[in-house]
Scaffold this active site. Structure first.
Site, PDB file in Angstrom:
ATOM      1  N   HIS A 186      42.079  47.901  54.755  1.00  0.00           N
ATOM      2  CA  HIS A 186      43.163  48.561  54.021  1.00  0.00           C
ATOM      3  C   HIS A 186      42.948  50.075  53.986  1.00  0.00           C
ATOM      4  O   HIS A 186      43.890  50.853  54.087  1.00  0.00           O
ATOM      5  CB  HIS A 186      43.269  47.983  52.605  1.00  0.00           C
ATOM      6  CG  HIS A 186      43.611  46.532  52.622  1.00  0.00           C
ATOM      7  ND1 HIS A 186      44.875  46.067  52.847  1.00  0.00           N
ATOM      8  CD2 HIS A 186      42.836  45.424  52.500  1.00  0.00           C
ATOM      9  CE1 HIS A 186      44.881  44.748  52.842  1.00  0.00           C
ATOM     10  NE2 HIS A 186      43.653  44.329  52.630  1.00  0.00           N
ATOM     11  N   ARG A 209      51.500  56.095  59.790  1.00  0.00           N
ATOM     12  CA  ARG A 209      52.007  54.823  59.278  1.00  0.00           C
ATOM     13  C   ARG A 209      52.487  54.955  57.835  1.00  0.00           C
ATOM     14  O   ARG A 209      53.640  54.669  57.512  1.00  0.00           O
ATOM     15  CB  ARG A 209      50.879  53.783  59.349  1.00  0.00           C
ATOM     16  CG  ARG A 209      51.109  52.515  58.553  1.00  0.00           C
ATOM     17  CD  ARG A 209      49.783  51.746  58.432  1.00  0.00           C
ATOM     18  NE  ARG A 209      49.892  50.557  57.622  1.00  0.00           N
ATOM     19  CZ  ARG A 209      49.767  50.506  56.292  1.00  0.00           C
ATOM     20  NH1 ARG A 209      49.576  51.632  55.601  1.00  0.00           N
ATOM     21  NH2 ARG A 209      49.846  49.361  55.653  1.00  0.00           N
ATOM     22  N   GLY A 223      53.191  40.638  52.536  1.00  0.00           N
ATOM     23  CA  GLY A 223      51.848  41.061  52.920  1.00  0.00           C
ATOM     24  C   GLY A 223      51.534  42.390  52.274  1.00  0.00           C
ATOM     25  O   GLY A 223      51.284  43.392  52.954  1.00  0.00           O
ATOM     26  N   ASP A 257      51.038  38.345  48.854  1.00  0.00           N
ATOM     27  CA  ASP A 257      49.964  38.367  49.843  1.00  0.00           C
ATOM     28  C   ASP A 257      49.107  37.127  49.661  1.00  0.00           C
ATOM     29  O   ASP A 257      48.728  36.786  48.528  1.00  0.00           O
ATOM     30  CB  ASP A 257      49.107  39.631  49.726  1.00  0.00           C
ATOM     31  CG  ASP A 257      48.468  40.015  51.065  1.00  0.00           C
ATOM     32  OD1 ASP A 257      48.698  41.141  51.543  1.00  0.00           O
ATOM     33  OD2 ASP A 257      47.755  39.155  51.642  1.00  0.00           O
ATOM     34  N   GLU A 261      55.546  31.158  52.445  1.00  0.00           N
ATOM     35  CA  GLU A 261      56.024  29.773  52.553  1.00  0.00           C
ATOM     36  C   GLU A 261      55.835  29.031  51.232  1.00  0.00           C
ATOM     37  O   GLU A 261      56.547  28.051  50.961  1.00  0.00           O
ATOM     38  CB  GLU A 261      55.242  29.014  53.641  1.00  0.00           C
ATOM     39  CG  GLU A 261      55.552  29.434  55.077  1.00  0.00           C
ATOM     40  CD  GLU A 261      54.730  30.637  55.536  1.00  0.00           C
ATOM     41  OE1 GLU A 261      54.003  31.237  54.712  1.00  0.00           O
ATOM     42  OE2 GLU A 261      54.836  30.982  56.718  1.00  0.00           O
ATOM     43  N   GLU A 291      48.726  38.836  65.844  1.00  0.00           N
ATOM     44  CA  GLU A 291      48.592  38.404  64.443  1.00  0.00           C
ATOM     45  C   GLU A 291      49.752  37.514  64.004  1.00  0.00           C
ATOM     46  O   GLU A 291      49.637  36.814  63.000  1.00  0.00           O
ATOM     47  CB  GLU A 291      48.518  39.559  63.424  1.00  0.00           C
ATOM     48  CG  GLU A 291      47.348  40.452  63.560  1.00  0.00           C
ATOM     49  CD  GLU A 291      47.322  41.500  62.431  1.00  0.00           C
ATOM     50  OE1 GLU A 291      47.658  41.190  61.281  1.00  0.00           O
ATOM     51  OE2 GLU A 291      46.933  42.641  62.727  1.00  0.00           O
ATOM     52  N   HIS A 336      46.383  54.024  63.908  1.00  0.00           N
ATOM     53  CA  HIS A 336      45.280  53.059  63.975  1.00  0.00           C
ATOM     54  C   HIS A 336      45.600  51.917  64.934  1.00  0.00           C
ATOM     55  O   HIS A 336      44.707  51.172  65.318  1.00  0.00           O
ATOM     56  CB  HIS A 336      44.939  52.515  62.576  1.00  0.00           C
ATOM     57  CG  HIS A 336      45.860  51.448  62.106  1.00  0.00           C
ATOM     58  ND1 HIS A 336      47.148  51.713  61.684  1.00  0.00           N
ATOM     59  CD2 HIS A 336      45.713  50.106  62.006  1.00  0.00           C
ATOM     60  CE1 HIS A 336      47.741  50.592  61.341  1.00  0.00           C
ATOM     61  NE2 HIS A 336      46.886  49.602  61.519  1.00  0.00           N
TER      62      HIS A 336
END
Lengths: 363, 363
Positions: free
Chosen positions: A22, A31, A55, A77, A106, A129, A307
């Site tokens: 993070h 970003r 997320g 998350d 979900e 991912e 990144h």
């Protein structure tokens, strides 16, 4: 019933419990500042509304949305980082606005229908991912018709590259090692260095042609099924004589609504291919890229590094190409059967009368 | 019977089958050129003699020994890289001189007694990887009495450090993240950043005192038993007022024979402690370091960087020390029971009336 949470998912979520990942993402100013600017640019769509952050990680994007006036933000998350996000939100007196839900999209429940989904879901090579699936799930479960998804579009590009320095330092290096001829190492060196995709930062000067759009994603309409296999044919014309060492992949995402006068919302907004697969007018490209002044987060070689860097697939041996020589072929990206978070890359390419196949796996 | 080859050993040998690790080591010019210079400096002990290269990798040190006139070199490696070493040796027409033995030193057979052992066995923090045990095994199986081992001595050092920049960028960073107070993250940040030893390059300016010798190894006499646990007490006096962030560990190795007039071959040759644990005269230190003009390969912070860098053990919280403040304690390094290639580091330290314990594992 939601799909089961596999061991791969557990391992994936666990990898985001470590704060270092993070820290790296937050410190990527390209970003984080682009997301912040995009959230504030869409303040009129967010203020007083309900947002889901898919997320959420440390919760930073949720807090930006609260700062932009969101009435309610659901910060979801599945990783244990959600516990930390909740602490951050409490410490900032935002608990009335931001609700942290520690679980998979979900599995968690949200009473409201939501106006906005915000998510930073992009992996290396965009699709690595497979986190976009979670955004799709959130959209299909909760987003109101006509709701906003930030980012709204994503585009994966590829282009042939020449990178003699990189090839030299890993492969030609073995020709003369402190005066010793170790060139018999070269086949193993090629395999060790270039069997797998390589995440590294290259320069725009390494790129031999204008890029090809591998996949353009409209986050409002993309389906999970569509992401299982992404396949495209490409045709490049080298802009110079050079050793051709492989392909670079990068992506951009766009934060915005479709152009009101757009007749084809599937057209890639950030790069439009001319009929001969070459765009020669940069100013035209720039103009077309942002018809609505939408903010673009780009990971292209000619842009400031992020990144994500770029993802390179090198050949074991370079191909000498002449100016205007054609490079044709196809690429197919599929979720790995071994682990759906991995990606298989099947590349076929031909140039100068020779054709090749390269298989690699992004693990 | 030799000890069994465990799954940990198999994984360890396998990690050296990848050429990237050898590329990195060979490209470390400080390492490779010091070895080459040392081999040539000991040409009179090598020419016409029998050498064993323990963990030969690509075979580069074996070839240097052949260039220095060795009659026979046994190049031993349990990793599959030995297959490549053999190809390099064939391609260089050295097969009559260099015999590659693909196996563990515990398992392979050598008919001759050997005059010289050469090995690059040092891991991070000197002892990580536990490869010195293989050198000891080779010595005890094959080395003639009075034979030469290159390197001959190894010394592990430690010293207290101050590194506010590093602490700031990983820990204080969370105090203000794009204007958001995320300082509740700091306990997790400390754990994620500093629970495990960190391999990084620091500068001599980060070091607060002269170093303490944790372990001095005479490769001719060291036993495997002695390496199972290495323990020492230290006492430092800070040379300045500073936040004290942790300890740095580094090592050097020396290529040479003991001083003819040395009365104590256990004394560390590369750094001699004054009675008060302080050496203030650098020129004296330099002079003492090389009484025989022995070549030294140093990984100290004030020396040119190597691929070993330094190993740092950071505290979760800095300790403010005054000039001349004492820092006392002990460190114990033990092979991990989980995996003997890992290393447990038990650190106790006290300063300014407070005492602390820090346990970490180098995996």
């Amino acid at each position: 019933a939601p799909p089961p949470c596999t061991d791969f998912d557990v391992a994936y979520f666990h990898s985001y419990a470590h704060l270092g990942i993070h820290e790296e993402m937050i410190k990527d100013r390209v970003r984080t500042e682009t997301y912040r600017n995009a959230i504030f640019q869409h303040r009129d769509r967010i203020a007083g509304k309900v947002v889901v952050d898919v997320g959420c990680g440390t919760g930073i994007l949720s807090i930006f949305c609260a700062q932009a006036g969101a009435r309610r933000v659901y910060a979801v998350d599945a990783s244990d980082i959600a516990v930390q996000a909740n602490e951050v939100i409490k410490a900032n007196n935002l608990s009335d606005t931001i609700i942290v839900l520690h679980g998979r999209v979900e599995d968690v429940e949200i009473e409201d229908k939501v106006d906005v989904i915000v998510s930073e879901w992009m992996g290396y090579m965009l699709l690595y991912e497979s986190m976009l699936g979670s955004v799709i799930t959130a959209r299909d479960r909760w987003l109101k018709p006509g709701g906003l998804i930030l980012p709204s579009y994503a585009t994966l590009y590829m282009a042939p590259i020449s990178h003699p320095d990189r090839y030299g330092e890993s492969i030609d290096f073995w020709r003369n090692v402190y005066g010793i001829d170790m060139s018999v190492m070269m086949p193993l060196a090629k395999q060790c260095a270039f069997e797998e995709p390589s995440v590294e930062t290259i320069s725009g000067e390494n790129v031999l042609t204008w890029p090809h759009v591998v996949k353009h994603v409209d986050c409002c309409t993309i389906t999970i099924h569509e992401l299982e296999t992404v396949s495209t044919r490409f045709k490049f014309k080298s802009m110079m004589r050079a050793p051709f060492h492989g392909f670079v992949f990068w992506f951009d995402v766009e934060f915005g609504v479709p152009a009101i006068n757009s007749s084809d919302s599937n057209a890639p907004p950030a790069f439009v291919e001319a009929p001969d697969n070459q765009v020669t007018d940069t100013s035209q490209r720039k103009k077309r890229a942002n018809p609505n002044e939408a903010l673009v987060l780009s990971t292209a070689p000619e842009e400031p590094p992020t990144h994500w860097q770029q993802t390179l697939i090198y050949f074991y041996d370079p191909i000498e190409v002449e100016q205007d020589q054609l490079i044709e072929g196809s690429v197919t990206l599929t979720q790995s059967k071994e682990n759906p978070r991995f990606m298989n890359i099947h590349l076929e390419y031909a140039s100068g009368g020779r054709s090749f196949v390269k298989e690699s796996v992004m693990r």
